[in-house]
Scaffold this motif. Structure first.
Motif, PDB file in Angstrom:
ATOM      1  N   TYR A  54       0.848  -1.189   0.000  1.00 36.74           N
ATOM      2  CA  TYR A  54       0.000   0.000   0.000  1.00 36.74           C
ATOM      3  C   TYR A  54       0.888   1.245   0.000  1.00 36.74           C
ATOM      4  N   PHE A  55       0.722   2.055  -1.023  1.00 31.72           N
ATOM      5  CA  PHE A  55       1.478   3.301  -1.154  1.00 31.72           C
ATOM      6  C   PHE A  55       0.514   4.480  -1.060  1.00 31.72           C
ATOM      7  N   ARG A  56       0.993   5.582  -0.485  1.00 36.95           N
ATOM      8  CA  ARG A  56       0.137   6.755  -0.304  1.00 36.95           C
ATOM      9  C   ARG A  56       0.857   8.017  -0.788  1.00 36.95           C
ATOM     10  N   LYS A  94      -3.055   3.617  -2.566  1.00 32.30           N
ATOM     11  CA  LYS A  94      -3.252   2.654  -3.643  1.00 32.30           C
ATOM     12  C   LYS A  94      -2.643   1.309  -3.242  1.00 32.30           C
ATOM     13  N   LYS A  95      -3.379   0.244  -3.592  1.00 37.66           N
ATOM     14  CA  LYS A  95      -2.922  -1.120  -3.304  1.00 37.66           C
ATOM     15  C   LYS A  95      -2.341  -1.732  -4.576  1.00 37.66           C
ATOM     16  N   ILE A  96      -1.128  -2.292  -4.468  1.00 34.61           N
ATOM     17  CA  ILE A  96      -0.466  -2.893  -5.616  1.00 34.61           C
ATOM     18  C   ILE A  96      -0.170  -4.356  -5.307  1.00 34.61           C
ATOM     19  N   LEU A  97      -0.529  -5.230  -6.229  1.00 33.59           N
ATOM     20  CA  LEU A  97      -0.227  -6.653  -6.100  1.00 33.59           C
ATOM     21  C   LEU A  97       1.210  -6.901  -6.557  1.00 33.59           C
ATOM     22  N   LEU A  98       2.012  -7.520  -5.683  1.00 32.37           N
ATOM     23  CA  LEU A  98       3.432  -7.739  -5.973  1.00 32.37           C
ATOM     24  C   LEU A  98       3.823  -9.181  -5.703  1.00 32.37           C
ATOM     25  N   ASP A  99       4.796  -9.633  -6.440  1.00 28.63           N
ATOM     26  CA  ASP A  99       5.397 -10.936  -6.180  1.00 28.63           C
ATOM     27  C   ASP A  99       6.158 -10.894  -4.852  1.00 28.63           C
TER      28      ASP A  99
END
Length: 238
Positions: free
Chosen positions: A40-42, A48-53
């Motif tokens: 989660y970055f702000r 915003k939520k980002i799906l990461l490996d």
């Protein structure tokens, strides 16, 4: 492909040059036979939520700032300082609680250790122990959730004060160099560290939860980036 290109996110949701702070790393989970996390970055009032490996974890540090999706580079917030801390097993307690992720409707479970040192208390997130102590590179991160997988990559045998490792072709050559190899040897030759590492897979396979006890027998010395408070602070990065 250089290192910077390898860790630059294609799904970065912010504008060019916009500085975004990493506010939360989710617990890992299985998706399409892979281990994934949500980061989660702000920036400018938007989270915003980002799906990461799962393998991107070494590049992530809580409350650090990132620009243009380049997670190879980060800067700490101005209200931090570097602190040398010695973690002894008798000065560590574990806690977990439900956590609401700021700027979203998402919830997660916060798991962390409280470390007492020099009459101060420091919060050490469990995910940071994984990222910086147990599995600070991709090879160890991926093995963390595989039961008894080391024999696929190397055969180990011991003589007096010596460890011999015969690597298979599946073990990437770059992990035989420098700190990669030292980290592996440290893990293999400290039974308490190795037990924690190997127990993670058993717990995760059976429960889907990343969780472990602090059973490390030896003191662990760290240099930590800490968001300080009068009574100690929160460890953001080791």
């Amino acid at each position: 492909m250089n290192k910077q290109q390898q860790v630059k996110l294609n799904n970065w949701p912010f504008k060019i040059g916009e500085k975004a702070q990493l506010t939360w790393i989710s617990a890992p989970f299985s998706k399409d036979k892979k281990i994934m996390i949500h980061a989660y970055f702000r920036a400018n009032g938007r989270t915003k939520k980002i799906l990461l490996d799962w393998g991107t974890l070494p590049a992530l540090a809580i409350q650090h700032y990132y620009i243009n999706g380049d997670i190879n580079k980060s800067t700490a917030s101005t209200d931090t300082e570097e602190v040398d801390i010695t973690i002894s097993s008798n000065n560590v307690t574990f806690s977990e609680r439900e956590w609401s992720i700021f700027g979203t409707n998402d919830k997660d479970i916060s798991r962390s250790f409280t470390v007492s040192y020099n009459d101060k208390k420091y919060i050490l997130p469990l995910i940071e122990v994984v990222r910086s102590i147990l599995a600070p590179n991709r090879f160890l991160l991926y093995r963390l959730f595989e039961a008894n997988s080391f024999p696929q990559y190397f055969i180990e045998y011991y003589e007096t004060n010596k460890l011999h490792l015969d690597f298979s072709l599946q073990y990437h050559r770059k992990y035989t160099k420098g700190t990669f190899l030292y980290q592996l040897v440290w893990l293999l030759t400290n039974p308490d560290i190795r037990k924690v590492f190997e127990d993670v897979a058993f717990t995760f396979i059976n429960t889907g939860i990343l969780k472990f006890d602090w059973i490390f027998k030896q003191p662990i010395n760290i240099k930590a980036v800490v968001k300080t408070s009068s009574g100690g602070g929160t460890i953001l990065r080791i």
